[in-house]
Design a protein around this motif. Structure first.
Motif, PDB file in Angstrom:
ATOM      1  N   LYS A   1      39.410  52.525  46.943  1.00 13.23           N
ATOM      2  CA  LYS A   1      40.711  52.057  46.483  1.00 13.23           C
ATOM      3  C   LYS A   1      40.872  52.170  44.979  1.00 13.23           C
ATOM      4  CE  LYS A   1      41.156  48.822  50.343  1.00 13.23           C
ATOM      5  NZ  LYS A   1      41.415  47.430  50.755  1.00 13.23           N
TER       6      LYS A   1
ATOM      7  N   ARG B   1      31.318  48.565  45.603  1.00 14.34           N
ATOM      8  CA  ARG B   1      32.359  47.697  45.063  1.00 14.34           C
ATOM      9  C   ARG B   1      32.278  47.697  43.547  1.00 14.34           C
ATOM     10  NH1 ARG B   1      35.243  44.458  48.500  1.00 14.34           N
ATOM     11  NH2 ARG B   1      34.611  44.580  50.684  1.00 14.34           N
TER      12      ARG B   1
ATOM     13  N   TYR C   1      36.239  42.497  43.048  1.00  8.97           N
ATOM     14  CA  TYR C   1      35.297  43.566  43.393  1.00  8.97           C
ATOM     15  C   TYR C   1      35.942  44.436  44.473  1.00  8.97           C
ATOM     16  CZ  TYR C   1      32.282  40.380  40.871  1.00  8.97           C
ATOM     17  OH  TYR C   1      31.762  39.563  39.903  1.00  8.97           O
ATOM     18  N   PHE C   2      36.447  45.593  44.037  1.00  6.21           N
ATOM     19  CA  PHE C   2      37.219  46.469  44.916  1.00  6.21           C
ATOM     20  C   PHE C   2      36.358  47.622  45.416  1.00  6.21           C
ATOM     21  CE2 PHE C   2      40.330  44.281  42.407  1.00  6.21           C
ATOM     22  CZ  PHE C   2      41.407  44.099  43.256  1.00  6.21           C
ATOM     23  N   GLU C   3      36.615  48.031  46.650  1.00  6.27           N
ATOM     24  CA  GLU C   3      35.912  49.182  47.210  1.00  6.27           C
ATOM     25  C   GLU C   3      36.257  50.442  46.421  1.00  6.27           C
ATOM     26  OE1 GLU C   3      37.164  49.256  51.211  1.00  6.27           O
ATOM     27  OE2 GLU C   3      35.791  47.673  51.879  1.00  6.27           O
TER      28      GLU C   3
ATOM     29  N   ARG D   1      31.519  39.577  53.223  1.00  6.54           N
ATOM     30  CA  ARG D   1      32.378  40.401  52.381  1.00  6.54           C
ATOM     31  C   ARG D   1      31.641  41.644  51.946  1.00  6.54           C
ATOM     32  NH1 ARG D   1      33.754  36.114  47.951  1.00  6.54           N
ATOM     33  NH2 ARG D   1      31.581  35.726  48.324  1.00  6.54           N
TER      34      ARG D   1
ATOM     35  N   THR E   1      41.127  35.750  46.544  1.00 10.75           N
ATOM     36  CA  THR E   1      41.655  36.951  47.177  1.00 10.75           C
ATOM     37  C   THR E   1      42.680  37.563  46.235  1.00 10.75           C
ATOM     38  OG1 THR E   1      41.331  36.029  49.385  1.00 10.75           O
ATOM     39  CG2 THR E   1      42.855  37.886  49.184  1.00 10.75           C
TER      40      THR E   1
ATOM     41  N   TRP F   1      43.406  45.777  47.438  1.00  9.72           N
ATOM     42  CA  TRP F   1      43.259  44.348  47.589  1.00  9.72           C
ATOM     43  C   TRP F   1      41.828  44.054  47.998  1.00  9.72           C
ATOM     44  CZ3 TRP F   1      42.414  40.959  51.832  1.00  9.72           C
ATOM     45  CH2 TRP F   1      42.137  41.616  53.040  1.00  9.72           C
ATOM     46  N   THR F   2      41.407  42.835  47.732  1.00 16.72           N
ATOM     47  CA  THR F   2      40.051  42.445  48.095  1.00 16.72           C
ATOM     48  C   THR F   2      40.004  40.946  48.315  1.00 16.72           C
ATOM     49  OG1 THR F   2      37.720  42.439  47.415  1.00 16.72           O
ATOM     50  CG2 THR F   2      39.375  42.190  45.675  1.00 16.72           C
ATOM     51  N   ARG F   3      39.181  40.555  49.231  1.00 11.68           N
ATOM     52  CA  ARG F   3      38.887  39.148  49.439  1.00 11.68           C
ATOM     53  C   ARG F   3      37.656  38.734  48.639  1.00 11.68           C
ATOM     54  NH1 ARG F   3      38.604  37.246  55.599  1.00 11.68           N
ATOM     55  NH2 ARG F   3      40.669  38.187  55.604  1.00 11.68           N
ATOM     56  N   ASP F   4      37.033  39.724  47.997  1.00  9.26           N
ATOM     57  CA  ASP F   4      35.797  39.494  47.256  1.00  9.26           C
ATOM     58  C   ASP F   4      36.113  39.351  45.765  1.00  9.26           C
ATOM     59  OD1 ASP F   4      33.206  39.227  46.517  1.00  9.26           O
ATOM     60  OD2 ASP F   4      32.626  41.295  46.910  1.00  9.26           O
TER      61      ASP F   4
END
Length: 347
Positions: A231, A290, A226-228, A347, A313, A67-70
């Motif tokens: 993950k 990301r 844009y996920f880390e 973020r 999100t 999940w991402t808030r970005d």
């Protein structure tokens, strides 16, 4: 010497008193103390179980779950440029107006192009007449059988007719091009969408290949999450996506369409000497990169507008075994809380 009672001197009486003391119920304060101790132990056990469940949930939501808030709303924009040059004489749209594919946007002065069509049409007629004359002459020469007409002369007249035919085809091509250019004076929308940032006006000069009007393609909206990189192992094409836009309650539904295979790196840039410009790395602080993930929007509530650049999100479903309903509901509530949290958080 202290006096003693009969019961104290009688061993049998003393043993009966001890048995009676052991079989009698304990005092009320002792029972309450034991009950409180059992309750404390039970409460401690419940708290430990709840803490374990909460830790597992937090780990699932914040660490393991992708999940991402970005996230960001993206869209394609058609930058429409004229294919002919000229002064704009009519503007048929306004800023932020909805248009359909093929709708007229503006008109370039057609006078010069109408003249070109007329001139090209006259040239075609001239070449057609010339070809008729050449063909007639060639036919007469080919029919002559006198000695005065040699084979070379007959070939010469036949070649002249072919040249006239080629000239006619060239004139016809020029006429077609002139008609196409005349049609191109009417600049039309190439997509369904909305005109944006309209700055042109009647009287402006339009130049071939230079964009002067933009239309947001409303059929092309998508979400970039844009996920880390930590993950990415849990993200796959086809995963479901739960999307919430900042400022709106209803959620959007989507599907992972593709995953970007490369992002830029500062270490690839060259220094002033042409050598690789490698940034120092602090081993005790390693921030995860990301990676953009493209998400196709499958469902959008009618009361939620899409505007390119809006913050989103995104929570992805990885296709693993379904979670209990209460766990899923708690996760959704935490998702909503996270999405509506501190908007100024970096973020």
């Amino acid at each position: 010497m202290p006096a003693t009672t009969a019961d104290e001197d009688d061993p049998k009486s003393a043993s009966q008193a001890e048995i009676q003391r052991r079989t009698d119920p304990p005092p009320l304060t002792a029972r309450r103390s034991r009950t409180a101790k059992v309750f404390r132990l039970a409460a401690t056990g419940v708290i430990l179980v709840l803490a374990f469940v909460a830790a597992a949930f937090v780990w699932e939501f914040y660490v393991a779950a992708p999940w991402t808030r970005d996230g960001s709303v993206r869209v394609q924009v058609a930058n429409i440029a004229p294919q002919v040059s000229g002064q704009i004489v009519a503007l048929h749209v306004q800023d932020n107006q909805r248009v359909r594919k093929g709708d007229l946007l503006y008109v370039i002065d057609p006078i010069d192009f109408e003249v070109a069509v007329t001139s090209a049409d006259a040239e075609v007629k001239n070449r057609e007449a010339d070809l008729q004359v050449k063909n007639a002459q060639s036919a007469r020469r080919q029919a002559l059988t006198t000695v005065s007409t040699s084979v070379e002369e007959k070939q010469q007249f036949a070649g002249t007719a072919k040249i006239a035919e080629a000239s006619l085809e060239s004139a016809q091509a020029q006429l077609r091009q002139a008609k196409v250019n005349l049609e191109r004076t009417q600049v039309k929308s190439t997509v369904n969408g909305r005109v944006t940032n309209l700055l042109m006006r009647v009287g402006d000069y339009a130049r071939t290949g230079t964009s002067n009007i933009s239309v947001v393609d409303t059929d092309s909206f998508w979400i970039d999450g844009y996920f880390e990189e930590t993950k990415m192992a849990n993200i796959h094409v086809g995963d479901t996506a739960d999307i919430k836009l900042m400022g709106y309650g209803p959620h959007l539904a989507g599907t992972v369409e593709s995953i970007t295979l490369g992002i830029s790196t500062a270490n690839a840039a060259a220094s002033t000497q042409g050598l690789p410009d490698v940034n120092p790395v602090y081993t005790w602080v390693r921030l995860a990169q990301r990676v953009p993930v493209r998400i196709r929007i499958e469902h959008k509530p009618d009361d939620v507008p899409l505007v390119a650049g809006m913050t989103a999100t995104v929570v992805l479903g990885t296709g693993r075994a379904p979670l209990p309903l209460w766990f899923t509901g708690l996760r959704q509530r935490l998702f909503a809380f996270s999405a509506s949290g501190d908007q100024n958080e970096p973020r």
